[in-house]
Design a protein around this motif. Sequence first.
Motif, mmCIF file in Angstrom:
data_model
loop_
_atom_site.group_PDB
_atom_site.id
_atom_site.type_symbol
_atom_site.label_atom_id
_atom_site.label_comp_id
_atom_site.label_asym_id
_atom_site.label_seq_id
_atom_site.Cartn_x
_atom_site.Cartn_y
_atom_site.Cartn_z
ATOM 1 N N VAL A 114 1.912 4.307 -9.934
ATOM 2 C CA VAL A 114 3.094 3.985 -9.143
ATOM 3 C C VAL A 114 3.667 2.665 -9.639
ATOM 4 C CG1 VAL A 114 3.884 3.302 -6.834
ATOM 5 C CG2 VAL A 114 2.311 5.223 -7.091
ATOM 6 N N LYS A 115 4.980 2.618 -9.750
ATOM 7 C CA LYS A 115 5.697 1.371 -9.999
ATOM 8 C C LYS A 115 6.704 1.193 -8.877
ATOM 9 C CE LYS A 115 5.432 0.892 -14.988
ATOM 10 N NZ LYS A 115 6.227 0.697 -16.227
ATOM 11 N N VAL A 116 6.980 -0.071 -8.537
ATOM 12 C CA VAL A 116 7.897 -0.375 -7.448
ATOM 13 C C VAL A 116 8.955 -1.345 -7.951
ATOM 14 C CG1 VAL A 116 8.070 -1.372 -5.141
ATOM 15 C CG2 VAL A 116 6.076 -0.021 -5.746
ATOM 16 N N SER A 117 10.177 -1.132 -7.491
ATOM 17 C CA SER A 117 11.280 -2.010 -7.852
ATOM 18 C C SER A 117 11.963 -2.514 -6.581
ATOM 19 C CB SER A 117 12.289 -1.250 -8.714
ATOM 20 O OG SER A 117 13.487 -1.988 -8.853
ATOM 21 N N THR A 118 12.395 -3.770 -6.623
ATOM 22 C CA THR A 118 13.208 -4.341 -5.541
ATOM 23 C C THR A 118 14.605 -4.665 -6.054
ATOM 24 O OG1 THR A 118 12.325 -6.526 -6.065
ATOM 25 C CG2 THR A 118 11.255 -5.318 -4.267
ATOM 26 N N SER A 119 14.927 -4.201 -7.246
ATOM 27 C CA SER A 119 16.215 -4.472 -7.867
ATOM 28 C C SER A 119 17.337 -3.760 -7.114
ATOM 29 C CB SER A 119 16.198 -3.990 -9.325
ATOM 30 O OG SER A 119 17.489 -4.047 -9.890
ATOM 31 N N CYS A 120 18.498 -4.353 -7.134
ATOM 32 C CA CYS A 120 19.672 -3.686 -6.564
ATOM 33 C C CYS A 120 20.220 -2.624 -7.520
ATOM 34 C CB CYS A 120 20.756 -4.711 -6.240
ATOM 35 S SG CYS A 120 20.299 -5.780 -4.847
ATOM 36 N N TRP A 121 19.717 -2.599 -8.747
ATOM 37 C CA TRP A 121 20.092 -1.570 -9.715
ATOM 38 C C TRP A 121 19.159 -0.384 -9.540
ATOM 39 C CZ3 TRP A 121 24.545 -1.979 -12.114
ATOM 40 C CH2 TRP A 121 25.089 -3.251 -12.281
ATOM 41 N N ARG A 122 19.714 0.739 -9.124
ATOM 42 C CA ARG A 122 18.926 1.936 -8.870
ATOM 43 C C ARG A 122 18.719 2.736 -10.146
ATOM 44 N NH1 ARG A 122 20.350 2.660 -3.344
ATOM 45 N NH2 ARG A 122 19.605 0.776 -2.381
ATOM 46 N N TYR A 123 17.580 3.376 -10.217
ATOM 47 C CA TYR A 123 17.284 4.296 -11.313
ATOM 48 C C TYR A 123 18.276 5.453 -11.249
ATOM 49 C CZ TYR A 123 14.430 7.193 -14.382
ATOM 50 O OH TYR A 123 13.974 7.956 -15.421
ATOM 51 N N PRO A 124 18.830 5.906 -12.318
ATOM 52 C CA PRO A 124 18.566 5.661 -13.732
ATOM 53 C C PRO A 124 19.527 4.675 -14.392
ATOM 54 C CG PRO A 124 19.855 7.652 -13.560
ATOM 55 C CD PRO A 124 19.679 7.109 -12.151
ATOM 56 N N SER A 125 20.081 3.750 -13.643
ATOM 57 C CA SER A 125 20.981 2.758 -14.237
ATOM 58 C C SER A 125 20.292 2.067 -15.414
ATOM 59 C CB SER A 125 21.343 1.706 -13.188
ATOM 60 O OG SER A 125 21.921 0.577 -13.811
ATOM 61 N N PRO A 126 21.028 1.788 -16.479
ATOM 62 C CA PRO A 126 20.431 1.049 -17.602
ATOM 63 C C PRO A 126 19.924 -0.334 -17.189
ATOM 64 C CG PRO A 126 22.682 1.759 -18.124
ATOM 65 C CD PRO A 126 22.409 2.149 -16.712
ATOM 66 N N ASN A 127 20.432 -0.850 -16.068
ATOM 67 C CA ASN A 127 20.000 -2.161 -15.579
ATOM 68 C C ASN A 127 18.754 -2.096 -14.704
ATOM 69 O OD1 ASN A 127 22.175 -3.505 -16.838
ATOM 70 N ND2 ASN A 127 23.513 -2.897 -15.163
ATOM 71 N N SER A 128 18.317 -0.883 -14.365
ATOM 72 C CA SER A 128 17.099 -0.732 -13.556
ATOM 73 C C SER A 128 15.906 -1.261 -14.345
ATOM 74 C CB SER A 128 16.879 0.752 -13.223
ATOM 75 O OG SER A 128 15.606 0.934 -12.645
ATOM 76 N N LYS A 171 0.862 -1.179 0.000
ATOM 77 C CA LYS A 171 0.000 0.000 0.000
ATOM 78 C C LYS A 171 0.902 1.234 0.000
ATOM 79 C CE LYS A 171 -3.829 2.304 2.295
ATOM 80 N NZ LYS A 171 -4.747 2.278 3.437
ATOM 81 N N VAL A 172 0.820 2.005 -1.077
ATOM 82 C CA VAL A 172 1.614 3.221 -1.213
ATOM 83 C C VAL A 172 0.679 4.410 -1.024
ATOM 84 C CG1 VAL A 172 3.132 4.577 -2.720
ATOM 85 C CG2 VAL A 172 3.174 2.064 -2.829
ATOM 86 N N GLU A 173 1.037 5.282 -0.103
ATOM 87 C CA GLU A 173 0.270 6.501 0.150
ATOM 88 C C GLU A 173 1.212 7.689 -0.002
ATOM 89 O OE1 GLU A 173 -2.991 5.621 3.389
ATOM 90 O OE2 GLU A 173 -1.018 4.931 4.088
ATOM 91 N N TRP A 174 0.695 8.793 -0.552
ATOM 92 C CA TRP A 174 1.532 9.969 -0.694
ATOM 93 C C TRP A 174 0.686 11.229 -0.787
ATOM 94 C CZ3 TRP A 174 0.158 6.862 -4.669
ATOM 95 C CH2 TRP A 174 -0.192 7.414 -5.895
ATOM 96 N N GLU A 231 15.122 -11.967 -4.216
ATOM 97 C CA GLU A 231 15.706 -13.211 -3.710
ATOM 98 C C GLU A 231 16.688 -12.925 -2.585
ATOM 99 O OE1 GLU A 231 17.487 -15.403 -6.885
ATOM 100 O OE2 GLU A 231 15.717 -15.235 -8.148
ATOM 101 N N GLU A 232 16.623 -13.655 -1.519
ATOM 102 C CA GLU A 232 17.597 -13.745 -0.433
ATOM 103 C C GLU A 232 17.966 -12.438 0.249
ATOM 104 O OE1 GLU A 232 20.992 -16.136 -1.299
ATOM 105 O OE2 GLU A 232 19.831 -17.486 -2.547
ATOM 106 N N ARG A 233 17.985 -11.326 -0.463
ATOM 107 C CA ARG A 233 18.305 -10.053 0.178
ATOM 108 C C ARG A 233 17.502 -8.950 -0.491
ATOM 109 N NH1 ARG A 233 23.198 -6.713 -1.310
ATOM 110 N NH2 ARG A 233 23.328 -6.872 -3.559
ATOM 111 N N LEU A 234 17.370 -7.866 0.220
ATOM 112 C CA LEU A 234 16.636 -6.709 -0.282
ATOM 113 C C LEU A 234 17.585 -5.524 -0.238
ATOM 114 C CD1 LEU A 234 13.953 -5.347 -1.131
ATOM 115 C CD2 LEU A 234 13.511 -4.997 1.295
ATOM 116 N N CYS A 235 17.980 -5.026 -1.409
ATOM 117 C CA CYS A 235 18.862 -3.853 -1.448
ATOM 118 C C CYS A 235 18.075 -2.610 -1.051
ATOM 119 C CB CYS A 235 19.442 -3.664 -2.836
ATOM 120 S SG CYS A 235 20.497 -5.034 -3.361
ATOM 121 N N ALA A 236 16.941 -2.433 -1.723
ATOM 122 C CA ALA A 236 16.098 -1.263 -1.456
ATOM 123 C C ALA A 236 14.735 -1.503 -2.075
ATOM 124 C CB ALA A 236 16.722 -0.002 -2.043
ATOM 125 N N LEU A 237 13.794 -0.752 -1.581
ATOM 126 C CA LEU A 237 12.469 -0.698 -2.182
ATOM 127 C C LEU A 237 12.393 0.683 -2.821
ATOM 128 C CD1 LEU A 237 9.767 -2.162 -2.505
ATOM 129 C CD2 LEU A 237 9.026 -1.052 -0.401
#
Length: 175
Positions: free
Chosen positions: A145-159, A84-87, A129-135
């Motif tokens: 709203v879109k959410v990422s759990t990737s360890c690649w932060r925006y604006p990395s091309p890998n995000s 649940k995202v509130e803003w 998987e196994e660890r959470l870098c950031a939400l």
Amino acid sequence: MSYLNGSAVCQWLGGCLLVLLAGCSVGESKFLGGDLNGVNHTSAAINYFSVNGYGGPNISAHGYGGGMCCAMLPRQWQPGLKLKVEWESDPNSNARLPALGTDAYRAAYAIHKTNYQQHSVIVDLPPYEERLCALEVHFLPCNQVKVSTSCWRYPSPNSPIKEPLEMKEPAVCPK
């Protein structure tokens, strides 16, 4: 009992307690913690946001905010998990107000604040998987709203989120 003997007894009891506690297993936590970051792709400032009650920073228009500790998520991801995202957004964050601390400022700010908009949305929690870098929460036009759990932060091309930072609000939002 003399002071010395009493002190020795206390040390012995303390040592026994430490040995007993060392033998206890607390177990693995059921949650993972990671930083809570935000990316604002819109022209409205984000005054604050939260994800499942965990508070995030304010974010300027077309800006970044983050490094807030911590968002807690289940250790094991499974399909169907939701967030649940509130803003609160300020559609006119560049408004010119009178000098801070004056009666004129307080009156102008009271009027300005009536334009703030509160939003809430439920989104899918992406796999991790196994660890959470950031939400990482991305605020898009039309209160999407879109959410990422990737360890690649925006604006990395890998995000995994590719939308440009400076997006324009369409004349009509999709339903």
